[in-house]
Scaffold this active site. Sequence first.
Site, mmCIF file in Angstrom:
data_model
loop_
_atom_site.group_PDB
_atom_site.id
_atom_site.type_symbol
_atom_site.label_atom_id
_atom_site.label_comp_id
_atom_site.label_asym_id
_atom_site.label_seq_id
_atom_site.Cartn_x
_atom_site.Cartn_y
_atom_site.Cartn_z
ATOM 1 N N LYS A 22 6.902 42.186 -91.912
ATOM 2 C CA LYS A 22 7.879 42.498 -90.857
ATOM 3 C C LYS A 22 7.254 42.299 -89.477
ATOM 4 O O LYS A 22 7.854 41.696 -88.594
ATOM 5 C CB LYS A 22 8.336 43.960 -91.004
ATOM 6 C CG LYS A 22 9.133 44.480 -89.834
ATOM 7 C CD LYS A 22 9.582 45.907 -90.038
ATOM 8 C CE LYS A 22 8.634 46.946 -89.486
ATOM 9 N NZ LYS A 22 8.534 47.021 -88.024
ATOM 10 N N ASN A 23 6.015 42.799 -89.313
ATOM 11 C CA ASN A 23 5.431 42.749 -87.973
ATOM 12 C C ASN A 23 4.911 41.369 -87.593
ATOM 13 O O ASN A 23 4.435 41.159 -86.476
ATOM 14 C CB ASN A 23 4.330 43.807 -87.832
ATOM 15 C CG ASN A 23 4.919 45.209 -87.809
ATOM 16 O OD1 ASN A 23 6.142 45.379 -87.784
ATOM 17 N ND2 ASN A 23 4.071 46.216 -87.836
ATOM 18 N N CYS A 116 12.328 56.468 -79.148
ATOM 19 C CA CYS A 116 11.762 56.011 -80.417
ATOM 20 C C CYS A 116 11.447 57.224 -81.264
ATOM 21 O O CYS A 116 11.052 58.269 -80.756
ATOM 22 C CB CYS A 116 10.490 55.249 -80.136
ATOM 23 S SG CYS A 116 9.487 55.040 -81.566
ATOM 24 N N ARG A 121 7.296 55.794 -76.446
ATOM 25 C CA ARG A 121 6.548 54.539 -76.610
ATOM 26 C C ARG A 121 6.689 53.755 -75.309
ATOM 27 O O ARG A 121 7.542 52.889 -75.190
ATOM 28 C CB ARG A 121 7.085 53.737 -77.790
ATOM 29 C CG ARG A 121 6.482 54.199 -79.101
ATOM 30 C CD ARG A 121 7.208 53.603 -80.254
ATOM 31 N NE ARG A 121 6.534 52.495 -80.874
ATOM 32 C CZ ARG A 121 6.913 51.981 -82.034
ATOM 33 N NH1 ARG A 121 7.939 52.472 -82.672
ATOM 34 N NH2 ARG A 121 6.270 50.959 -82.553
ATOM 35 N N ASP A 306 0.768 52.891 -89.799
ATOM 36 C CA ASP A 306 1.949 52.648 -90.638
ATOM 37 C C ASP A 306 1.719 53.041 -92.101
ATOM 38 O O ASP A 306 2.671 53.211 -92.853
ATOM 39 C CB ASP A 306 2.358 51.160 -90.564
ATOM 40 C CG ASP A 306 2.995 50.822 -89.220
ATOM 41 O OD1 ASP A 306 3.306 51.740 -88.454
ATOM 42 O OD2 ASP A 306 3.182 49.621 -88.949
ATOM 43 N N ARG A 398 15.199 48.895 -92.595
ATOM 44 C CA ARG A 398 14.602 48.183 -91.456
ATOM 45 C C ARG A 398 13.402 47.353 -91.896
ATOM 46 O O ARG A 398 13.117 46.318 -91.290
ATOM 47 C CB ARG A 398 14.101 49.193 -90.418
ATOM 48 C CG ARG A 398 15.159 49.750 -89.503
ATOM 49 C CD ARG A 398 14.487 50.516 -88.382
ATOM 50 N NE ARG A 398 13.391 49.734 -87.842
ATOM 51 C CZ ARG A 398 12.220 50.231 -87.438
ATOM 52 N NH1 ARG A 398 11.996 51.520 -87.463
ATOM 53 N NH2 ARG A 398 11.271 49.444 -86.974
HETATM 54 C C1 UD1 Z 1 3.347 47.914 -83.472
HETATM 55 C C2 UD1 Z 1 4.034 47.811 -84.808
HETATM 56 C C3 UD1 Z 1 4.135 49.181 -85.476
HETATM 57 C C4 UD1 Z 1 2.775 49.842 -85.539
HETATM 58 C C5 UD1 Z 1 2.099 49.832 -84.177
HETATM 59 C C6 UD1 Z 1 0.664 50.330 -84.219
HETATM 60 C C7 UD1 Z 1 5.523 45.920 -84.590
HETATM 61 C C8 UD1 Z 1 6.919 45.433 -84.521
HETATM 62 N N1 UD1 Z 1 5.362 47.258 -84.643
HETATM 63 O O1 UD1 Z 1 4.167 48.741 -82.635
HETATM 64 O O2 UD1 Z 1 4.654 49.003 -86.794
HETATM 65 O O3 UD1 Z 1 2.917 51.176 -85.964
HETATM 66 O O4 UD1 Z 1 2.065 48.489 -83.640
HETATM 67 O O5 UD1 Z 1 -0.097 49.592 -85.095
HETATM 68 O O6 UD1 Z 1 4.585 45.150 -84.677
HETATM 69 N N2 UD1 Z 1 1.364 52.290 -75.692
HETATM 70 C C9 UD1 Z 1 1.363 52.664 -74.361
HETATM 71 N N3 UD1 Z 1 1.788 51.759 -73.435
HETATM 72 C C10 UD1 Z 1 2.213 50.504 -73.765
HETATM 73 C C11 UD1 Z 1 2.193 50.138 -75.136
HETATM 74 C C12 UD1 Z 1 1.775 51.048 -76.068
HETATM 75 O O7 UD1 Z 1 0.999 53.789 -74.017
HETATM 76 O O8 UD1 Z 1 2.582 49.735 -72.877
HETATM 77 C C13 UD1 Z 1 0.947 53.268 -76.721
HETATM 78 C C14 UD1 Z 1 2.115 53.648 -77.653
HETATM 79 O O9 UD1 Z 1 2.890 54.668 -77.091
HETATM 80 C C15 UD1 Z 1 1.410 54.069 -78.913
HETATM 81 C C16 UD1 Z 1 0.170 53.165 -78.931
HETATM 82 O O10 UD1 Z 1 0.024 52.666 -77.608
HETATM 83 O O11 UD1 Z 1 0.998 55.413 -78.803
HETATM 84 C C17 UD1 Z 1 0.293 52.004 -79.909
HETATM 85 O O12 UD1 Z 1 1.403 51.224 -79.565
HETATM 86 P P1 UD1 Z 1 1.489 49.662 -79.879
HETATM 87 O O13 UD1 Z 1 0.205 49.186 -80.464
HETATM 88 O O14 UD1 Z 1 1.987 48.997 -78.654
HETATM 89 O O15 UD1 Z 1 2.598 49.645 -80.997
HETATM 90 P P2 UD1 Z 1 3.909 48.763 -81.057
HETATM 91 O O16 UD1 Z 1 3.610 47.384 -80.604
HETATM 92 O O17 UD1 Z 1 5.019 49.493 -80.432
#
Ligand code: UD1
Length: 417
Positions: A22-23, A116, A121, A306, A398
């Site tokens: 999925k990712n 979320c 997030r 995950d 999903r």
């Molecule tokens: C992606 C994955 C999700 C997985 C996650 C962590 C997809 C579609 N989803 O989510 O399944 O659980 O990686 O491996 O690929 N953060 C900030 N600021 C930002 C971005 C992130 O503070 O601008 C924080 C988030 O709140 C969270 C952490 O960083 O606490 C990790 O987020 P991130 O790695 O960005 O996860 P996603 O890309 O949302």
Amino acid sequence: MSKLIIEGLHRLEGEIKVQGAKNSILPILAASIICEDECVIHGCPNISDVQVTIKVLEHLGCKVSFCGGTITVNSKNISKNEIPQSLMREMRSSIIFLGALVSRKKSAKLSFPGGCELGPRPIDLHLEGLRQLGLKINEKHGFLECESLGLIGSNIALSFPSVGATENLILAAVKAKGVTVLTNAAKEPEIMDLILFLNKCGAKIKYSESGVITIEGVNKLHGTEHKIIPDRIAAVTYMACAAITSGSLVLKNVVEDNISSIIPIFEEAGCIIKMFCDNILIIDSPERPYYNRLIRTMPYPGFPTDAQAPVMAMTTIADGTSMFVENIFSNRYKHVGELLRLGADIKVEDKVAIVEGVKRLYGAEVSASDLRGAASLIVAGLGAEGITKISGLNHIDRGYENIEKNLSNVGAVIRRV
Ligand code: UD1
């Protein structure tokens, strides 16, 4: 409202083919709009997040077909540069279209992805990096209005290796003028898959083991054909299903390297795991798993957040006490309350959860409130005595393709009503 009805304590035995990731597919579909041509992507799971992404592509003006696991996207005639709020709200990860749209159209208008289920997030790292590439971003009334005269490569150091921010910045920088160096970038296998896909389309992206991604901007990308990597979290979910039912499964389409932080956990729990050529994994589980360890979620190559919920479900009936520390998301223990209803013994304080293994779980009515939490309830239901009824199936749909069919094929008594 549909529910999954599971009669637990049936030993699983047989073969499951693990779906595509999925990712991987979500950012690759977004990336396909940068190629002003046809992209053919194989191994795609038919899950609702993919369906929403296809709706976004069609809204933008792409021609899309999805047949037998292959998605073809033709983005030659993209007409729009905006994504309506209704689509953005259906799936948080549609924020990944920001970098892709800016690459293709030089401008984009989309709403904030919104709340979320895993806690706040933010997308500050995405926006900070995009601004460093020269994107003008106006944040107004819940919308992001972005414009550039052409992005310019830059040195960007992420303060945290965010998966989404890394992907968005790669997509934005791929056609920027000059070189972008992204340090402390995420290293997830799905990021590597995105890089591989983009390089096949003519991008010039290099990755170093230390987490530095160097992107030399090119003028244009072309179409390509690509097969996405297997879904490592779906694989782990099926491993947990085997472990909680004393089962024995042959899992096809599993990349050992991508789950190397997880295999030892199942081995320490008493499972025998063997890898064979052609990405085949065999798991043989003991009568009752035992576990007395600490599991900390970390960015890749650490233990993935995950996998926390499905693995926790397996430890609820293990002989021993396990401790989980959730370091990535602030609100990722929502499944715990539901596991308690099944008789689990779990205490949560802040980011720590302590699981005292019990001898038996007992079926009950439970409700899923996020994707991997839903998977943990299926794992627990398979290991519980009696009937478990799970609602909130939109969450499972999903990310898991045909999960009840896959499980009933290997001996689970599970049906959707
Ligand atoms: C992606 C994955 C999700 C997985 C996650 C962590 C997809 C579609 N989803 O989510 O399944 O659980 O990686 O491996 O690929 N953060 C900030 N600021 C930002 C971005 C992130 O503070 O601008 C924080 C988030 O709140 C969270 C952490 O960083 O606490 C990790 O987020 P991130 O790695 O960005 O996860 P996603 O890309 O949302």
